[in-house]
Design a protein around this motif. Structure first.
Motif, PDB file in Angstrom:
ATOM      1  N   HIS A 240       0.815  -1.225   0.000  1.00 17.59           N
ATOM      2  CA  HIS A 240       0.000   0.000   0.000  1.00 17.59           C
ATOM      3  C   HIS A 240       0.847   1.274   0.000  1.00 17.59           C
ATOM      4  O   HIS A 240       0.333   2.351  -0.284  1.00 17.59           O
TER       5      HIS A 240
ATOM      6  N   PRO B 122       1.233   8.252  -6.170  1.00 15.38           N
ATOM      7  CA  PRO B 122       0.110   7.319  -6.045  1.00 15.38           C
ATOM      8  C   PRO B 122      -1.014   7.676  -7.024  1.00 15.38           C
ATOM      9  O   PRO B 122      -1.284   8.858  -7.256  1.00 15.38           O
TER      10      PRO B 122
ATOM     11  N   GLU C  58      -4.963   4.083  -5.568  1.00 15.70           N
ATOM     12  CA  GLU C  58      -4.002   3.726  -4.522  1.00 15.70           C
ATOM     13  C   GLU C  58      -4.123   4.669  -3.326  1.00 15.70           C
ATOM     14  O   GLU C  58      -4.019   4.246  -2.168  1.00 15.70           O
TER      15      GLU C  58
END
Length: 431
Positions: free
Chosen positions: A267, A276, A280
């Protein structure tokens, strides 16, 4: 009936500890609340690490967003049939109020600094990208998501609408001051909001306050001042934030040097690259982040392991007053001594500064131009607040800054009492 005009069969209410009830009648608002991007805000704390200082501060961005919506709903109700108010802007105001914090990430500000992100960019992406929120707003009318985004971004042409959720006296601040005071248990953040709402009047480019309500506004300004120094900038909360940001820095540094994590930090990978995607970004909430922090307690890297254990179990750094601008020689000596003691000063010796400007009058050309609060006098003339209020004048334009030095006192105390390094470090820190 057009979607934008559609009402629920019966009014829905959320029980709220600050406003008693949050009322929803519009189908659009109800649908937005149910969207996954908005529900995600339940998993982001409003006050970040403050729960480690004030144990009641577990409330979320979801609570706050509903509160801002409710205040704007009440303001608009009071504005009905008043000159300068365009009733066609009603739904736009409600949507912008509800969605203004949509892009906040876990532990908001610490996260943003480390990974060079801006939650406002993600708010815009959620509003304009391939999301459930965008699909709902697009059903209202062509270009409606862009209108909402412009209000939140402060670029919408109707400045009165913008001022409802973004000014020196707006629904956003009125909610978070009262909500944060309630959940932290302090008395500073309370003021007479009902009175302020009654004396608000719409003008062409901003909300103004009837002169008879000046004392309620003074109370609001002072409560904001107190909340910043007693709650938002509390040194214990800042200690937790320092450790949190150092955890993120360390994890990023380890990843960049090819370190093998026992559990792949899936993550975080796009955040380490500072790129990101929206998907995400939305998948990393505080529950996910805390899961990794607990896993990292068992990592082989002693710094990451120690920092995570401190954060999870609230073993925070101690602090002293320390101004790096005036104590540069001491800072440089401490940096050298920490290295000598085997404590990496990049992670265990941290200066943190906080500053706030409680109220400001208009200063054109400054980086952040603050529109002042105007009072509407009985003769319909407008006067800037600090020109009428001695209380507000006394703190206007005065930026207060506070510097602290954070360090792990427990690690210093573990060193041998015969250590000259330990003796000198404590001498500099405590005199």
């Amino acid at each position: 009936m057009a979607y934008k005009d559609e009402k629920l069969n019966e009014e829905k209410v959320f029980k709220d500890p600050v406003h008693r009830y949050v009322h929803i009648r519009d189908r659009v608002i109800w649908d937005l609340v149910g969207a996954p991007e908005f529900q995600r805000l339940r998993r982001i704390k409003q006050l970040g690490t403050s729960y480690l200082t004030f144990h009641g501060a577990e409330h979320s961005r979801f609570n706050h967003s509903l509160g801002v919506y409710e205040i704007v709903r009440r303001i608009i109700h009071n504005f009905e049939d008043r000159p300068n108010w365009d009733p066609n802007e009603r739904l736009l105001c409600l949507c912008a109020a509800l969605l203004h914090d949509l892009g906040h990430g876990p532990f908001s500000h610490s996260f943003e600094k480390v990974f060079k992100l801006d939650h406002e960019d993600f708010t815009q992406e959620i509003l304009l990208g391939d999301t459930k929120i965008n699909a709902i707003l697009s059903k209202v009318e062509n270009g409606f998501p862009k209108k909402v985004a412009d209000v939140i971004n402060k670029t919408y042409h109707n400045k009165l609408v913008v001022s409802l959720i973004s000014s020196q006296i707006d629904a956003d601040r009125m909610d978070y001051l009262q909500r944060d005071a309630y959940f932290t248990g302090v008395s500073y953040g309370h003021f007479d909001m009902e009175r302020i709402l009654r004396v608000m009047r719409p003008m062409e480019d901003q909300v103004v306050i009837k002169e008879s309500g000046m004392h309620a506004v003074e109370d609001y300004i002072m409560s904001r001042y107190q909340m910043y120094w007693q709650v938002y900038f509390h040194p214990v909360t800042r200690s937790a934030e320092v450790i949190l940001s150092k955890i993120l820095h360390r994890a990023k540094e380890l990843h960049e040097t090819g370190y093998e994590f026992s559990l792949k930090p899936t993550h975080f990978l796009s955040f380490f690259k500072e790129k990101p995607t929206l998907k995400e970004y939305l998948e990393l909430d505080e529950a996910v982040a805390m899961y990794y922090f607990q896993i990292w307690i068992n990592e082989q890297d002693p710094i990451l392991s120690d920092l995570c254990e401190r954060f999870v179990n609230r073993r925070l750094f101690k602090y002293i007053e320390f101004n790096p601008n005036l104590q540069m020689n001491e800072w440089m000596e401490l940096y050298r001594l920490f290295n000598k003691a085997g404590l990496n000063p990049d992670y265990y010796l941290v200066v943190d500064s906080s500053s706030d400007l409680p109220y400001d009058f208009y200063r054109p050309g400054e980086e952040e131009e603050r529109l002042p609060i105007h009072l509407l006098m009985p003769n319909q003339e407008l006067k800037e607040l600090s020109r009428q209020s001695e209380i507000v004048e006394s703190i206007s334009g005065k930026k207060r800054t506070d510097h602290k030095l954070y360090f792990p006192l427990d690690r210093l105390e573990e060193m041998s009492n015969r250590s000259k390094t330990k003796k000198r470090i404590l001498e500099i820190l405590y005199g």
